[in-house]
Design an enzyme around this catalytic site. Structure first.
Site, PDB file in Angstrom:
ATOM      1  N   CYS A  40      13.389   9.148  -6.850  1.00 58.17           N
ATOM      2  CA  CYS A  40      12.050   8.594  -6.644  1.00 58.17           C
ATOM      3  C   CYS A  40      11.660   8.906  -5.201  1.00 58.17           C
ATOM      4  O   CYS A  40      12.258   9.778  -4.571  1.00 58.17           O
ATOM      5  CB  CYS A  40      12.015   7.090  -6.927  1.00 58.17           C
ATOM      6  SG  CYS A  40      12.978   6.102  -5.763  1.00 58.17           S
ATOM      7  N   CYS A  98       0.825  -1.209   0.000  1.00 60.25           N
ATOM      8  CA  CYS A  98       0.000   0.000   0.000  1.00 60.25           C
ATOM      9  C   CYS A  98       0.858   1.258   0.000  1.00 60.25           C
ATOM     10  O   CYS A  98       0.509   2.259  -0.620  1.00 60.25           O
ATOM     11  CB  CYS A  98      -0.933  -0.003   1.214  1.00 60.25           C
ATOM     12  SG  CYS A  98      -2.177  -1.310   1.175  1.00 60.25           S
TER      13      CYS A  98
END
Length: 468
Positions: free
Chosen positions: A422, A259
């Site tokens: 990132c 998640c």
């Protein structure tokens, strides 16, 4: 200067509000404790007066007056009734994970009157949890998830016992904890713990109700089911498959989503967790296995609101864990077995040499010096649109192949310094390695990857950058 002062004032007020919320939570807990003690004393006094002064003309059977009143709406169901509610009140359920699945499951089990609920979680509440983990509140931030969940459950139902385990479940403590319960709910989201819980289910002969949710999809099934009372339908020796029967070998660590990395729509784990509670209640009531998710998996897709149930593999008679002659007779090191951590934290990859890594402050310095590095942000479009460094260019790693990769290579060849970034510094390393592998040796020095990614940028360079 005025804006700076306002920001300081805003931060001070935010901290003051957090402290007030903590104080309020402590006062609420004291209030609940006193209310419970007073309620119990009044109940005992009233019961004593009734027994001395009047003889009741009411027969309540197996359940006391308060239970009939509280649980009447489910007692009215033919499939539950008085005897079923009595079984629910005597049942003990262990929930592993106080997150998106564990919270809704625990809410409905507590509300249904399950006599004892154990809830395990090693983590603390973060603000990113609250959109789906409904037992936690803003003032619970940075507190134990297990204890936060337990406190809320006690406020929902003061008649049940709730035990919190602020530990990470592993092969050393799992058997000792599980022996006190009748049913186990797997509300985790990592593969090592799934194998651990499956083996634990086989060793303890407890049914394992396993749920998962990611992005817009959810799944639910029951592992390790044993049919002792429904011999006519499944046979006296019938047993459902364990997790190892369905998944004999663990997947590669980088093939498993989470998640925190891929996101999840809050109602999806809400639905799956709620259905886990329903299957747990059905197990407690000793419902026929043909009405349970045994040898079947429920799959829900919120994107087009479709649901289906698919058949799973039957129990493997040669399974290492659940066969009549198992080779797995004790819990092992599941992190080593799966080559992955037994938690939902992202991997900390180290695949590039030091000469191709750079810190966030060093990137900031390059920008200040007008060196103008070409910043390649490899996050997905949605993440890039949420927030990004000014001037960064979005090249999502999921599309970094074929013509897209060729186009990036042409850009890299024309630049003096190329910096990959990132969220945490993992995907950017993978993308940088793709480029490095295609560059000539004398060109490889120009490629850099930001250590720690945007989280490092937020902590070491710009604390106004959102951490998610």
């Amino acid at each position: 200067m005025k804006n700076h002062q306002k920001m300081e004032q805003l931060n001070a007020l935010e901290n003051e509000i957090k402290e007030l919320r903590k104080t309020l939570m402590e006062k609420e807990r004291d209030f609940e404790k006193l209310r419970k003690e007073l309620f119990i004393n009044q109940t005992e006094i009233t019961a004593g007066l009734q027994s001395k002064e009047t003889e009741s003309m009411v027969k309540c059977g197996q359940l006391p007056k308060w239970a009939i009143e509280r649980y009447s709406r489910q007692i009215l169901l033919r499939d539950i009734g008085v005897s079923g509610q009595a079984r629910i009140c005597q049942a003990r359920v262990l929930i592993v994970g106080a997150g998106g699945l564990g919270c809704p499951a625990a809410v409905y089990l507590a509300a249904a009157g399950v006599g004892e609920i154990g809830i395990i979680d090693y983590d603390v509440v973060e603000i990113t949890n609250i959109h789906r983990q409904i037992l936690h509140y803003e003032y619970d931030e940075n507190t134990s998830k297990a204890e936060s969940a337990a406190a809320t459950l006690r406020s929902i139902n003061s008649r049940i016992k709730v035990t919190s385990y602020n530990v990470q479940l592993d092969s050393k403590n799992a058997l000792e904890i599980a022996k006190h319960y009748d049913v186990i709910l797997d509300c985790t989201d990592n593969v090592p713990t799934r194998y651990l819980l499956s083996d634990l289910s086989c060793l303890t002969k407890l049914p394992l109700i396993s749920g998962s949710a990611l992005k817009m999809e959810g799944q639910l099934t029951i592992y390790g089911y044993r049919s002792d009372t429904h011999t006519l339908q499944k046979g006296s020796t019938y047993r459902g498959p364990c997790y190892r029967c369905v998944f004999p070998s663990p997947p590669a660590p980088d093939a498993v989503g989470s998640c925190s990395a891929h996101g999840v729509a809050g109602p999806v784990p809400g639905l799956i967790g709620t259905l886990q509670a329903m299957e747990a209640i059905k197990c407690i009531l000793d419902v026929s296995p043909r009405k349970l998710l045994v040898e079947r998996m429920f799959i829900f897709d919120a994107e087009d609101m479709t649901a289906k149930t698919v058949q799973l593999r039957k129990r493997n008679s040669m399974c290492a864990a659940c066969s009549d002659s198992p080779t797995i007779t004790h819990l092992v090191d599941y992190e080593a077995y799966c080559r992955a951590p037994a938690n939902d934290k992202e991997l900390d990859l180290h695949i590039l040499p030091k000469c191709n890594r750079i810190s966030a402050p060093e990137v900031s310095q390059l920008l200040k010096e007008k060196v103008d590095p070409y910043i390649v942000d490899v996050r997905a479009d949605a993440e890039y649109q949420m927030c990004h460094i000014v001037g960064a260019n979005n090249w999502p790693i999921e599309r970094l192949n074929g013509e897209n990769l060729d186009r990036l290579m042409k850009v890299v060849e024309d630049k003096e310094i190329v910096v990959f970034i990132c969220r945490r510094g993992n995907d950017s390393q993978l993308a940088a390695k793709m480029v490095l592998d295609m560059l000539a040796t004398d060109e490889r020095h120009k490629v850099r990857d930001v250590i720690g990614g945007l989280h490092a940028w937020a902590s070491d360079v710009d604390n106004t950058f959102p951490i998610y």
